[in-house]
Structure formats: structure tokens, C-alpha cells
Design a protein around this motif. Sequence first.
Motif, PDB file in Angstrom:
ATOM      1  N   GLY A  64     -14.127  28.601 -14.197  1.00  0.00           N
ATOM      2  CA  GLY A  64     -14.993  28.559 -15.357  1.00  0.00           C
ATOM      3  C   GLY A  64     -15.568  29.918 -15.655  1.00  0.00           C
ATOM      4  O   GLY A  64     -15.419  30.858 -14.882  1.00  0.00           O
ATOM      5  N   SER A  65     -16.219  30.008 -16.777  1.00  0.00           N
ATOM      6  CA  SER A  65     -16.689  31.303 -17.228  1.00  0.00           C
ATOM      7  C   SER A  65     -18.166  31.540 -16.946  1.00  0.00           C
ATOM      8  O   SER A  65     -18.645  32.643 -17.121  1.00  0.00           O
ATOM      9  CB  SER A  65     -16.432  31.443 -18.730  1.00  0.00           C
ATOM     10  N   ASN A  66     -18.895  30.517 -16.523  1.00  0.00           N
ATOM     11  CA  ASN A  66     -20.333  30.682 -16.407  1.00  0.00           C
ATOM     12  C   ASN A  66     -20.837  30.408 -14.994  1.00  0.00           C
ATOM     13  O   ASN A  66     -21.694  29.551 -14.788  1.00  0.00           O
ATOM     14  CB  ASN A  66     -21.039  29.788 -17.425  1.00  0.00           C
ATOM     15  N   VAL A  67     -20.316  31.149 -14.035  1.00  0.00           N
ATOM     16  CA  VAL A  67     -20.695  30.932 -12.646  1.00  0.00           C
ATOM     17  C   VAL A  67     -22.183  31.223 -12.432  1.00  0.00           C
ATOM     18  O   VAL A  67     -22.855  30.519 -11.678  1.00  0.00           O
ATOM     19  CB  VAL A  67     -19.804  31.742 -11.682  1.00  0.00           C
ATOM     20  N   SER A  68     -22.715  32.236 -13.090  1.00  0.00           N
ATOM     21  CA  SER A  68     -24.135  32.573 -12.915  1.00  0.00           C
ATOM     22  C   SER A  68     -25.031  31.425 -13.342  1.00  0.00           C
ATOM     23  O   SER A  68     -26.031  31.123 -12.670  1.00  0.00           O
ATOM     24  CB  SER A  68     -24.491  33.828 -13.716  1.00  0.00           C
ATOM     25  N   TYR A  69     -24.702  30.771 -14.446  1.00  0.00           N
ATOM     26  CA  TYR A  69     -25.479  29.618 -14.908  1.00  0.00           C
ATOM     27  C   TYR A  69     -25.469  28.516 -13.851  1.00  0.00           C
ATOM     28  O   TYR A  69     -26.508  27.962 -13.503  1.00  0.00           O
ATOM     29  CB  TYR A  69     -24.921  29.084 -16.223  1.00  0.00           C
ATOM     30  N   ASN A  70     -24.289  28.187 -13.346  1.00  0.00           N
ATOM     31  CA  ASN A  70     -24.175  27.112 -12.361  1.00  0.00           C
ATOM     32  C   ASN A  70     -24.902  27.455 -11.068  1.00  0.00           C
ATOM     33  O   ASN A  70     -25.562  26.595 -10.479  1.00  0.00           O
ATOM     34  CB  ASN A  70     -22.710  26.769 -12.101  1.00  0.00           C
ATOM     35  N   VAL A  71     -24.807  28.686 -10.628  1.00  0.00           N
ATOM     36  CA  VAL A  71     -25.530  29.098  -9.423  1.00  0.00           C
ATOM     37  C   VAL A  71     -27.033  28.963  -9.665  1.00  0.00           C
ATOM     38  O   VAL A  71     -27.757  28.412  -8.828  1.00  0.00           O
ATOM     39  CB  VAL A  71     -25.150  30.530  -8.999  1.00  0.00           C
ATOM     40  N   ARG A  72     -27.504  29.422 -10.814  1.00  0.00           N
ATOM     41  CA  ARG A  72     -28.939  29.329 -11.124  1.00  0.00           C
ATOM     42  C   ARG A  72     -29.401  27.877 -11.122  1.00  0.00           C
ATOM     43  O   ARG A  72     -30.440  27.535 -10.550  1.00  0.00           O
ATOM     44  CB  ARG A  72     -29.238  29.972 -12.480  1.00  0.00           C
ATOM     45  N   LYS A  73     -28.615  26.970 -11.721  1.00  0.00           N
ATOM     46  CA  LYS A  73     -28.981  25.546 -11.755  1.00  0.00           C
ATOM     47  C   LYS A  73     -29.006  24.959 -10.349  1.00  0.00           C
ATOM     48  O   LYS A  73     -29.885  24.159 -10.018  1.00  0.00           O
ATOM     49  CB  LYS A  73     -28.030  24.748 -12.652  1.00  0.00           C
ATOM     50  N   MET A  74     -28.052  25.340  -9.521  1.00  0.00           N
ATOM     51  CA  MET A  74     -28.023  24.810  -8.159  1.00  0.00           C
ATOM     52  C   MET A  74     -29.180  25.342  -7.323  1.00  0.00           C
ATOM     53  O   MET A  74     -29.700  24.629  -6.459  1.00  0.00           O
ATOM     54  CB  MET A  74     -26.673  25.102  -7.503  1.00  0.00           C
ATOM     55  N   VAL A  75     -29.610  26.576  -7.587  1.00  0.00           N
ATOM     56  CA  VAL A  75     -30.789  27.119  -6.919  1.00  0.00           C
ATOM     57  C   VAL A  75     -32.020  26.358  -7.387  1.00  0.00           C
ATOM     58  O   VAL A  75     -32.840  25.904  -6.573  1.00  0.00           O
ATOM     59  CB  VAL A  75     -30.929  28.644  -7.178  1.00  0.00           C
ATOM     60  N   GLU A  76     -32.145  26.176  -8.716  1.00  0.00           N
ATOM     61  CA  GLU A  76     -33.296  25.457  -9.286  1.00  0.00           C
ATOM     62  C   GLU A  76     -33.399  24.026  -8.754  1.00  0.00           C
ATOM     63  O   GLU A  76     -34.495  23.509  -8.540  1.00  0.00           O
ATOM     64  CB  GLU A  76     -33.204  25.409 -10.814  1.00  0.00           C
ATOM     65  N   ASN A  77     -32.267  23.381  -8.524  1.00  0.00           N
ATOM     66  CA  ASN A  77     -32.261  21.990  -8.066  1.00  0.00           C
ATOM     67  C   ASN A  77     -32.242  21.856  -6.547  1.00  0.00           C
ATOM     68  O   ASN A  77     -32.116  20.751  -6.022  1.00  0.00           O
ATOM     69  CB  ASN A  77     -31.093  21.229  -8.697  1.00  0.00           C
ATOM     70  N   GLY A  78     -32.349  22.984  -5.854  1.00  0.00           N
ATOM     71  CA  GLY A  78     -32.506  22.949  -4.406  1.00  0.00           C
ATOM     72  C   GLY A  78     -31.237  22.804  -3.594  1.00  0.00           C
ATOM     73  O   GLY A  78     -31.302  22.517  -2.402  1.00  0.00           O
ATOM     74  N   TYR A  79     -30.080  23.027  -4.191  1.00  0.00           N
ATOM     75  CA  TYR A  79     -28.813  22.926  -3.457  1.00  0.00           C
ATOM     76  C   TYR A  79     -28.391  24.248  -2.822  1.00  0.00           C
ATOM     77  O   TYR A  79     -27.672  24.248  -1.831  1.00  0.00           O
ATOM     78  CB  TYR A  79     -27.694  22.445  -4.384  1.00  0.00           C
ATOM     79  N   LEU A  80     -28.799  25.354  -3.416  1.00  0.00           N
ATOM     80  CA  LEU A  80     -28.441  26.679  -2.924  1.00  0.00           C
ATOM     81  C   LEU A  80     -29.696  27.483  -2.640  1.00  0.00           C
ATOM     82  O   LEU A  80     -30.713  27.331  -3.323  1.00  0.00           O
ATOM     83  CB  LEU A  80     -27.624  27.453  -3.971  1.00  0.00           C
ATOM     84  N   ILE A  81     -29.581  28.362  -1.659  1.00  0.00           N
ATOM     85  CA  ILE A  81     -30.613  29.351  -1.384  1.00  0.00           C
ATOM     86  C   ILE A  81     -30.026  30.698  -1.778  1.00  0.00           C
ATOM     87  O   ILE A  81     -28.896  31.032  -1.392  1.00  0.00           O
ATOM     88  CB  ILE A  81     -30.998  29.342   0.116  1.00  0.00           C
ATOM     89  N   GLN A  82     -30.783  31.430  -2.565  1.00  0.00           N
ATOM     90  CA  GLN A  82     -30.329  32.720  -3.079  1.00  0.00           C
ATOM     91  C   GLN A  82     -31.200  33.813  -2.484  1.00  0.00           C
ATOM     92  O   GLN A  82     -32.426  33.727  -2.531  1.00  0.00           O
ATOM     93  CB  GLN A  82     -30.460  32.688  -4.596  1.00  0.00           C
TER      94      GLN A  82
END
Length: 158
Positions: A64-82
Motif C-alpha cells: 500500500g501507499s500509506n504506511v505512515s498513516y497505518n503505523v500512526r493509527k496502530m500507535v494511537e490504538n495501542g498496537y505498536l510502540i514507536q
Amino acid sequence: MKDSYLEAIKLIERLHRQFLEVVKTELDRNGIEDINNVQALILFNIGSDELTVGELTNRGYYLGSNVSYNVRKMVENGYLIQERSPHDRRSIRVRLSDKGLALCKNIAAMFERHANDLAKGISSTKALESASESYRVLERYWADMLDFRGRSSMLGTG
């Protein structure tokens, strides 16, 4: 050969869409509404690794073209730690949180169920192994085309 090639491309595309729907159904079945199917697969592919956003794309973990968006959403929803990399403060690394690890285990269990179901219906894994080898041939051929090496060395093999 052209018809077989075009049919393979159509099947790959259709299978990918169906697979994403299967993942979406698994998320729905478990009442998970704060992450989408593509994001769940990104988490599964990260697993226990710690990666940069660029590595997600380079390793083929993200389509996909919007990896940054998806990473940000996963951080916001508590799935990823950045976190910023300790070695290069310009680089941001991501890893799964406990919530992300739990979902990753859920997806792994889904794959296990699928493999068990398939084993019941297929007397041998040879059909899937053959399909996988065909996909690897296409992957190498397309990679050669993208590397601008001209015609693939895979031509003439079958």
C-alpha cells in the motif's frame, strides 16, 4: 502461455482480496474494531521484530501507499510502540505492544486453524507447494523486470 499468465494474475489479485476478507472476518468474530485487516497483517509480519517504517516496506511486510498513516493509527490504538532509534535519532522504530502481541497470537492461531482445515481436505501438501513455487517464479520474474535487467533469466524454464 499468455492466457495462463493472465489467469494467474487474476487469481493472485482475487485471492489477495479474499484473504483480506478472511482476516476482516476474524477481527469481526473477535470483536476487534480498532484495527483493519491490512494493519493486522502488518502486526503479524512484524512479530517480535523492531523495525523502521522503511524496513516494513522493504521487507514486503506492507502493501500500500500509506504506511505512515497505518503505523500512526496502530500507535494511537495501542498496537505498536514507536520510539526513536538510540543509534540514529532521525530514525523511528516500531515494535508490538502487549495488545499488538495478543492480536499477533490471534492471527497466528487463525493460520494454524486454516492449515489444519486444509490438511484435512488435501491428501498431500504438494498442491500448495507447487502453487507457492509458481508464485516464487512470478516474484523473481517481476523483480527482474523491476531491476531493469531486461528479460528475466526465468524465461524458458517451466
